[in-house]
Design a protein around this motif. Structure first.
Motif, PDB file in Angstrom:
ATOM      1  N   PHE A  90       2.785  11.392  11.062  1.00 44.66           N
ATOM      2  CA  PHE A  90       3.893  10.954  10.208  1.00 44.66           C
ATOM      3  C   PHE A  90       4.675   9.821  10.870  1.00 44.66           C
ATOM      4  N   ALA A  91       4.907   9.917  12.168  1.00 52.33           N
ATOM      5  CA  ALA A  91       5.659   8.872  12.872  1.00 52.33           C
ATOM      6  C   ALA A  91       4.922   7.540  12.799  1.00 52.33           C
ATOM      7  N   ALA A  92       3.605   7.579  13.015  1.00 54.94           N
ATOM      8  CA  ALA A  92       2.812   6.350  12.945  1.00 54.94           C
ATOM      9  C   ALA A  92       2.808   5.778  11.531  1.00 54.94           C
ATOM     10  N   LEU A  93       2.688   6.649  10.530  1.00 52.63           N
ATOM     11  CA  LEU A  93       2.682   6.185   9.141  1.00 52.63           C
ATOM     12  C   LEU A  93       4.038   5.617   8.735  1.00 52.63           C
ATOM     13  N   ALA A  94       5.109   6.271   9.176  1.00 52.51           N
ATOM     14  CA  ALA A  94       6.450   5.762   8.866  1.00 52.51           C
ATOM     15  C   ALA A  94       6.643   4.373   9.473  1.00 52.51           C
ATOM     16  N   ALA A  95       6.250   4.212  10.729  1.00 56.11           N
ATOM     17  CA  ALA A  95       6.373   2.904  11.384  1.00 56.11           C
ATOM     18  C   ALA A  95       5.498   1.868  10.690  1.00 56.11           C
ATOM     19  N   GLY A  96       4.306   2.277  10.298  1.00 50.09           N
ATOM     20  CA  GLY A  96       3.396   1.348   9.643  1.00 50.09           C
ATOM     21  C   GLY A  96       3.901   0.861   8.302  1.00 50.09           C
ATOM     22  N   PHE A  97       4.364   1.798   7.464  1.00 52.97           N
ATOM     23  CA  PHE A  97       4.801   1.424   6.120  1.00 52.97           C
ATOM     24  C   PHE A  97       6.162   0.728   6.123  1.00 52.97           C
ATOM     25  N   LEU A  98       7.020   1.048   7.087  1.00 56.69           N
ATOM     26  CA  LEU A  98       8.352   0.449   7.107  1.00 56.69           C
ATOM     27  C   LEU A  98       8.433  -0.828   7.933  1.00 56.69           C
ATOM     28  N   LEU A  99       7.636  -0.914   9.009  1.00 53.92           N
ATOM     29  CA  LEU A  99       7.793  -2.021   9.948  1.00 53.92           C
ATOM     30  C   LEU A  99       6.613  -2.989   9.996  1.00 53.92           C
ATOM     31  N   VAL A 100       5.447  -2.550   9.516  1.00 56.67           N
ATOM     32  CA  VAL A 100       4.267  -3.405   9.616  1.00 56.67           C
ATOM     33  C   VAL A 100       3.771  -3.872   8.254  1.00 56.67           C
ATOM     34  N   MET A 101       3.542  -2.931   7.338  1.00 54.77           N
ATOM     35  CA  MET A 101       2.954  -3.285   6.045  1.00 54.77           C
ATOM     36  C   MET A 101       3.750  -4.333   5.268  1.00 54.77           C
ATOM     37  N   PRO A 102       5.096  -4.305   5.290  1.00 52.12           N
ATOM     38  CA  PRO A 102       5.837  -5.318   4.521  1.00 52.12           C
ATOM     39  C   PRO A 102       5.573  -6.754   4.973  1.00 52.12           C
ATOM     40  N   PHE A 103       5.084  -6.927   6.206  1.00 55.74           N
ATOM     41  CA  PHE A 103       4.894  -8.277   6.727  1.00 55.74           C
ATOM     42  C   PHE A 103       3.443  -8.747   6.693  1.00 55.74           C
ATOM     43  N   THR A 104       2.538  -7.890   6.204  1.00 53.77           N
ATOM     44  CA  THR A 104       1.126  -8.262   6.247  1.00 53.77           C
ATOM     45  C   THR A 104       0.829  -9.491   5.401  1.00 53.77           C
ATOM     46  N   SER A 105       1.491  -9.608   4.245  1.00 47.77           N
ATOM     47  CA  SER A 105       1.203 -10.739   3.363  1.00 47.77           C
ATOM     48  C   SER A 105       1.806 -12.046   3.876  1.00 47.77           C
ATOM     49  N   TYR A 106       2.749 -11.952   4.835  1.00 52.93           N
ATOM     50  CA  TYR A 106       3.370 -13.153   5.376  1.00 52.93           C
ATOM     51  C   TYR A 106       2.719 -13.625   6.686  1.00 52.93           C
ATOM     52  N   THR A 126      -0.771  -7.099  13.446  1.00 54.54           N
ATOM     53  CA  THR A 126      -0.999  -6.400  12.192  1.00 54.54           C
ATOM     54  C   THR A 126      -2.420  -5.881  12.109  1.00 54.54           C
ATOM     55  N   SER A 127      -3.381  -6.727  12.460  1.00 54.95           N
ATOM     56  CA  SER A 127      -4.779  -6.313  12.388  1.00 54.95           C
ATOM     57  C   SER A 127      -5.084  -5.197  13.374  1.00 54.95           C
ATOM     58  N   LEU A 128      -4.319  -5.113  14.464  1.00 60.27           N
ATOM     59  CA  LEU A 128      -4.510  -4.034  15.429  1.00 60.27           C
ATOM     60  C   LEU A 128      -3.890  -2.737  14.947  1.00 60.27           C
ATOM     61  N   PHE A 129      -2.777  -2.836  14.214  1.00 64.70           N
ATOM     62  CA  PHE A 129      -2.052  -1.632  13.811  1.00 64.70           C
ATOM     63  C   PHE A 129      -2.631  -1.004  12.542  1.00 64.70           C
ATOM     64  N   VAL A 130      -3.260  -1.799  11.695  1.00 63.37           N
ATOM     65  CA  VAL A 130      -3.798  -1.264  10.438  1.00 63.37           C
ATOM     66  C   VAL A 130      -4.793  -0.125  10.685  1.00 63.37           C
ATOM     67  N   PRO A 131      -5.736  -0.244  11.658  1.00 60.39           N
ATOM     68  CA  PRO A 131      -6.623   0.891  11.928  1.00 60.39           C
ATOM     69  C   PRO A 131      -5.867   2.144  12.376  1.00 60.39           C
ATOM     70  N   VAL A 132      -4.763   1.949  13.098  1.00 58.04           N
ATOM     71  CA  VAL A 132      -3.949   3.088  13.533  1.00 58.04           C
ATOM     72  C   VAL A 132      -3.395   3.825  12.314  1.00 58.04           C
ATOM     73  N   ILE A 133      -2.939   3.054  11.318  1.00 56.92           N
ATOM     74  CA  ILE A 133      -2.430   3.665  10.086  1.00 56.92           C
ATOM     75  C   ILE A 133      -3.539   4.451   9.397  1.00 56.92           C
ATOM     76  N   GLY A 134      -4.748   3.878   9.379  1.00 58.65           N
ATOM     77  CA  GLY A 134      -5.873   4.575   8.749  1.00 58.65           C
ATOM     78  C   GLY A 134      -6.189   5.891   9.442  1.00 58.65           C
ATOM     79  N   ILE A 135      -6.198   5.880  10.753  1.00 55.58           N
ATOM     80  CA  ILE A 135      -6.461   7.109  11.510  1.00 55.58           C
ATOM     81  C   ILE A 135      -5.360   8.130  11.272  1.00 55.58           C
ATOM     82  N   ALA A 136      -4.103   7.670  11.293  1.00 49.57           N
ATOM     83  CA  ALA A 136      -2.974   8.577  11.070  1.00 49.57           C
ATOM     84  C   ALA A 136      -3.019   9.156   9.663  1.00 49.57           C
TER      85      ALA A 136
END
Length: 209
Positions: free
Chosen positions: A89-105, A112-122
């Protein structure tokens, strides 16, 4: 059932996540395409809103796990699965709040490319940890209705697999995701049993004349 502040926050966010996820599942089932809330949608603001709701829901689940950890550590297995679910949950919260919003920018660049697999595993880990936690607490009703909801993951997985086999467009992780986050939000909400008169001290027993 007693809802403390952390439960109310987590439940409200979990209902929001479930609503978005199930809407995406229904949209994909009817059209064959994800909804505008998904990360491949075309509406950037709806993407941000969906990401924020998901992040808050996972943060709320992590908050409940943290506050209720002593009650949930009813045995060694439950303690291990609780920590795994908290980490997911901690990894997913960080991913959706701090990483995912900036992927399109592209603001975060290669991070970002390093953290996305972490979100998938979490994302996958949360389901396994939630199922294990539900099983570990099966004989501990004082851990709340949430642990009973987590047990519903087993038939939900079966039904999801069946739906995916019969109608592939309707196969979607939203079903198990909703059960997981709602169950986590309600952990530690057991209703205290009614006390009998014989259990009360003499000063608390009143008789009508």
């Amino acid at each position: 059932m007693t809802l403390e502040r952390h439960h109310r926050f987590a439940l409200a966010a979990a209902l929001g996540l479930s609503g978005i996820a199930l809407f995406d599942a229904a949209t994909h089932g009817m059209t064959g395409h994800p909804s505008a809330f998904s990360d491949v949608g075309t509406n950037h603001w709806l993407q941000l809103a969906g990401s924020a709701v998901h992040g808050l829901a996972y943060a709320g689940g992590a908050w409940v796990l943290h506050v209720e950890r002593r009650r949930l550590h009813a045995n060694r297995g439950a303690a291990v699965f609780e920590w795994l679910l908290f980490a997911a949950f901690a990894a997913l919260a960080a991913g959706f709040l701090l990483v995912m919003p900036f992927t399109s920018y592209g603001v975060l660049g290669g991070f970002t490319s390093l953290f996305v697999p972490v979100i998938g595993i979490a994302f996958l880990l949360q389901f396994l940890a939630a199922m294990g936690l539900g099983l570990s607490l099966i004989k501990r009703p004082e851990t709340g209705v949430g642990s009973r909801i987590l047990l519903a993951l087993f038939p939900t997985f079966g039904l999801t697999a069946l739906i995916a086999a019969v109608a592939p467009d309707w196969g979607h992780p939203a079903y198990v995701e909703s059960v997981t986050i709602l169950g986590a939000a309600l952990l530690g909400t057991a209703t205290p049993p009614l006390r009998r008169a014989s259990d009360l001290p003499p000063s608390r027993i009143h008789f009508r004349g």
